[in-house]
Design a protein around this motif. Structure first.
Motif, short mmCIF file in Angstrom:
data_model
loop_
_atom_site.label_atom_id
_atom_site.label_comp_id
_atom_site.label_asym_id
_atom_site.label_seq_id
_atom_site.Cartn_x
_atom_site.Cartn_y
_atom_site.Cartn_z
N VAL A 185 -5.34 -11.46 -3.13
CA VAL A 185 -4.34 -11.12 -4.13
C VAL A 185 -2.97 -11.07 -3.46
CG1 VAL A 185 -3.54 -9.38 -5.78
CG2 VAL A 185 -6.00 -9.86 -5.54
N VAL A 186 -1.98 -11.66 -4.13
CA VAL A 186 -0.62 -11.73 -3.60
C VAL A 186 0.33 -11.05 -4.58
CG1 VAL A 186 1.25 -13.24 -2.83
CG2 VAL A 186 -1.15 -13.94 -2.50
N GLY A 187 1.16 -10.16 -4.09
CA GLY A 187 2.18 -9.52 -4.90
C GLY A 187 3.40 -9.22 -4.04
N HIS A 188 4.49 -8.88 -4.67
CA HIS A 188 5.68 -8.57 -3.87
C HIS A 188 5.60 -7.18 -3.26
CE1 HIS A 188 9.73 -8.34 -2.41
NE2 HIS A 188 9.97 -7.26 -3.15
N HIS A 189 5.26 -6.20 -4.06
CA HIS A 189 5.33 -4.81 -3.62
C HIS A 189 4.12 -4.42 -2.77
CE1 HIS A 189 8.38 -4.83 -6.76
NE2 HIS A 189 8.86 -3.73 -6.20
N THR A 190 4.36 -3.45 -1.92
CA THR A 190 3.30 -2.93 -1.05
C THR A 190 2.29 -2.12 -1.86
OG1 THR A 190 4.54 -0.91 -0.65
CG2 THR A 190 4.94 -2.72 0.87
N ILE A 191 1.08 -2.10 -1.39
CA ILE A 191 0.13 -1.06 -1.80
C ILE A 191 0.05 -0.03 -0.68
CG2 ILE A 191 -2.28 -0.51 -2.31
CD1 ILE A 191 -2.51 -3.13 -3.80
N ARG A 192 -0.14 -0.55 0.56
CA ARG A 192 -0.11 0.32 1.74
C ARG A 192 0.93 -0.20 2.71
NH1 ARG A 192 -0.54 3.51 4.07
NH2 ARG A 192 -2.26 3.72 5.53
N SER A 193 1.78 0.69 3.20
CA SER A 193 2.81 0.31 4.17
C SER A 193 3.34 1.57 4.85
CB SER A 193 3.96 -0.42 3.47
OG SER A 193 5.04 -0.64 4.36
N ILE A 194 3.73 1.41 6.11
CA ILE A 194 4.42 2.48 6.80
C ILE A 194 5.89 2.12 7.02
CG2 ILE A 194 2.34 3.36 7.92
CD1 ILE A 194 3.38 2.01 10.53
N GLY A 195 6.35 1.10 6.33
CA GLY A 195 7.73 0.65 6.46
C GLY A 195 8.68 1.44 5.58
N HIS A 196 9.86 0.87 5.37
CA HIS A 196 10.96 1.53 4.68
C HIS A 196 10.58 2.03 3.29
CE1 HIS A 196 15.15 2.22 3.50
NE2 HIS A 196 14.88 1.60 2.38
N HIS A 197 9.92 1.19 2.51
CA HIS A 197 9.57 1.56 1.14
C HIS A 197 8.26 2.35 1.06
CE1 HIS A 197 12.82 -0.75 -0.61
NE2 HIS A 197 12.44 -1.83 0.06
N GLY A 198 7.36 2.12 2.00
CA GLY A 198 6.08 2.83 2.00
C GLY A 198 5.16 2.36 0.90
N ASP A 199 4.15 3.17 0.60
CA ASP A 199 3.19 2.83 -0.45
C ASP A 199 3.88 2.78 -1.81
OD1 ASP A 199 1.48 3.15 1.67
OD2 ASP A 199 0.40 4.87 0.83
N THR A 200 3.40 1.88 -2.65
CA THR A 200 3.86 1.84 -4.04
C THR A 200 2.85 2.59 -4.89
OG1 THR A 200 4.88 -0.33 -3.66
CG2 THR A 200 4.57 0.35 -5.96
N ILE A 201 3.21 3.79 -5.32
CA ILE A 201 2.27 4.68 -6.00
C ILE A 201 1.70 4.05 -7.26
CG2 ILE A 201 1.99 6.95 -7.07
CD1 ILE A 201 2.41 6.93 -4.00
N GLU A 202 2.55 3.38 -8.03
CA GLU A 202 2.07 2.78 -9.29
C GLU A 202 0.99 1.73 -9.04
OE1 GLU A 202 6.46 3.88 -9.86
OE2 GLU A 202 5.19 3.01 -8.28
N LEU A 203 1.12 0.97 -7.94
CA LEU A 203 0.10 -0.04 -7.64
C LEU A 203 -1.17 0.62 -7.11
CD1 LEU A 203 2.11 -2.97 -6.00
CD2 LEU A 203 1.48 -2.62 -8.40
N LYS A 204 -1.04 1.70 -6.36
CA LYS A 204 -2.22 2.42 -5.87
C LYS A 204 -3.03 2.98 -7.04
CE LYS A 204 -2.15 4.89 -2.11
NZ LYS A 204 -1.80 5.91 -1.09
N MET A 205 -2.33 3.40 -8.08
CA MET A 205 -3.00 4.00 -9.23
C MET A 205 -3.56 2.96 -10.20
SD MET A 205 -0.42 7.18 -10.06
CE MET A 205 -1.41 7.65 -11.49
N GLN A 206 -2.83 1.87 -10.41
CA GLN A 206 -3.21 0.93 -11.47
C GLN A 206 -3.85 -0.35 -10.97
OE1 GLN A 206 -0.10 0.65 -14.72
NE2 GLN A 206 1.09 1.89 -13.27
N LEU A 207 -3.33 -0.91 -9.87
CA LEU A 207 -3.84 -2.19 -9.39
C LEU A 207 -4.97 -2.04 -8.38
CD1 LEU A 207 -3.58 -5.28 -9.28
CD2 LEU A 207 -1.80 -4.99 -7.53
#
Length: 328
Positions: free
Chosen positions: A207-229
């Protein structure tokens, strides 16, 4: 820098067949090589008219692509900074894309997703097939599937998931044409993705998307994707989630499933020293400089390599179906 290890369809030179999967997902058939192998490079967060070392990264990408004889390129979004394209005639398309990625080895189809910066401009321009007449490599849709027989790549439009773009846009405007009503759009997208993943018989589900699901970088995890995707990816045994958004290179292994989270967002401007050290679960590799990623796929094996701006190998990940993961 930190580094640690724990083309429109009718103009391409091969046969691409577009079949309707659903209202939001189309399937693009892109056969693997005759020996049933596939190779590609992945770049994200790049469109700065050659600045911030975009041109230097592109040069090294071309060299690796030639060595691997790649089949196509994946872009993880934020294709044009700072505010997308202003229209189909925007010179930024050629100044940030065509003239930068000019190596012969990169004259392959580019499969692109939209990033949040792309949504700040004219989204319909970036999706317009007319861009494919300007540069035949360009294929950009909101969400779609690329079927290579040994692997299926599920491209997902992640920007509409993120609440702050709707409720706290600060000084930015976003082009939500084709997305509203948001709840219905996201519900349909997730439903279609779930059905497509369930029906997939590919050896690899990616699966390819722009936003992170898991990351330790500047933006970090994307909570909405962790919950929905993420629950849909886990339920359907997805092997990899590839993203950009954070301007770095990363590999994080899921602690609850087989999913490998792979970030390739170092196409131009990178975050330096911006690391969240409080979220290190599963982190195998992180590099906060510029670079890109390559992928070689066989029926039962996958090799992912991260490169820096000089073309030097930073990290290598090897995956085998049914076997343990190894990384260098």
């Amino acid at each position: 820098m930190a580094w640690f290890s724990t083309s429109p369809l009718w103009l391409t030179c091969f046969c691409l067949c577009v079949l309707s999967v659903s209202a939001q997902l189309q399937r693009i058939e892109h056969p693997a090589k005759a020996d049933a192998t596939l190779s590609l490079v992945v770049i994200g967060d790049w469109g700065r008219k050659g600045k911030y070392n975009q041109s230097e990264v592109a040069l090294q990408m071309g060299r690796v692509a030639e060595k691997l004889n790649i089949d196509f390129v994946i872009s993880t979004g934020d294709n044009f900074y700072d505010d997308g394209l202003i229209g189909i005639g925007d010179a930024a398309f050629e100044d940030s894309f065509s003239r930068i990625y000019n190596a012969k080895s990169l004259q392959k189809t580019w499969y692109n997703v939209l990033g949040n910066h792309d949504y700040r401009g004219d989204v319909l321009a970036q999706l317009n097939p007319i861009l494919g007449k300007i540069d035949k490599r360009w294929i950009c849709q909101r969400s779609f599937i690329v079927d290579t027989e040994i692997a299926e790549f599920f491209f997902v439009d992640t920007t509409p998931f993120v609440d702050k773009y709707f409720y706290k846009p600060k000084h930015h405007k976003y082009d939500w044409r084709g997305v509203l009503p948001r709840k219905k759009y996201l519900s349909k997208l997730l439903e279609d993705l779930d059905l497509a993943l369930k029906g997939s018989t590919a050896n690899w589900k990616i699966v390819v998307g722009h936003h992170t699901i898991r990351s330790i970088g500047h933006h970090g995890d994307t909570i909405e994707l962790k919950m929905q995707l993420l629950p849909i990816l886990e339920a359907n045994n997805v092997d990899m989630y590839i993203n950009g958004h954070d301007h770095c290179l990363e590999h994080i292994s899921s602690t609850t499933s087989q999913i490998q989270f792979l970030t390739s967002g170092g196409g131009s401007k990178a975050w330096k020293g911006d690391i969240n050290k409080n979220n290190l679960d599963g982190v195998k590799f992180y590099y906060d400089g510029q670079g890109f990623m390559s992928m070689e796929l066989e029926k039962s094996n996958a090799k992912i390599v991260y490169y820096d701006i000089f073309g030097q190998v930073l990290n290598e990940l090897n995956l085998s179906k049914g076997l343990q993961i190894s990384a260098m």
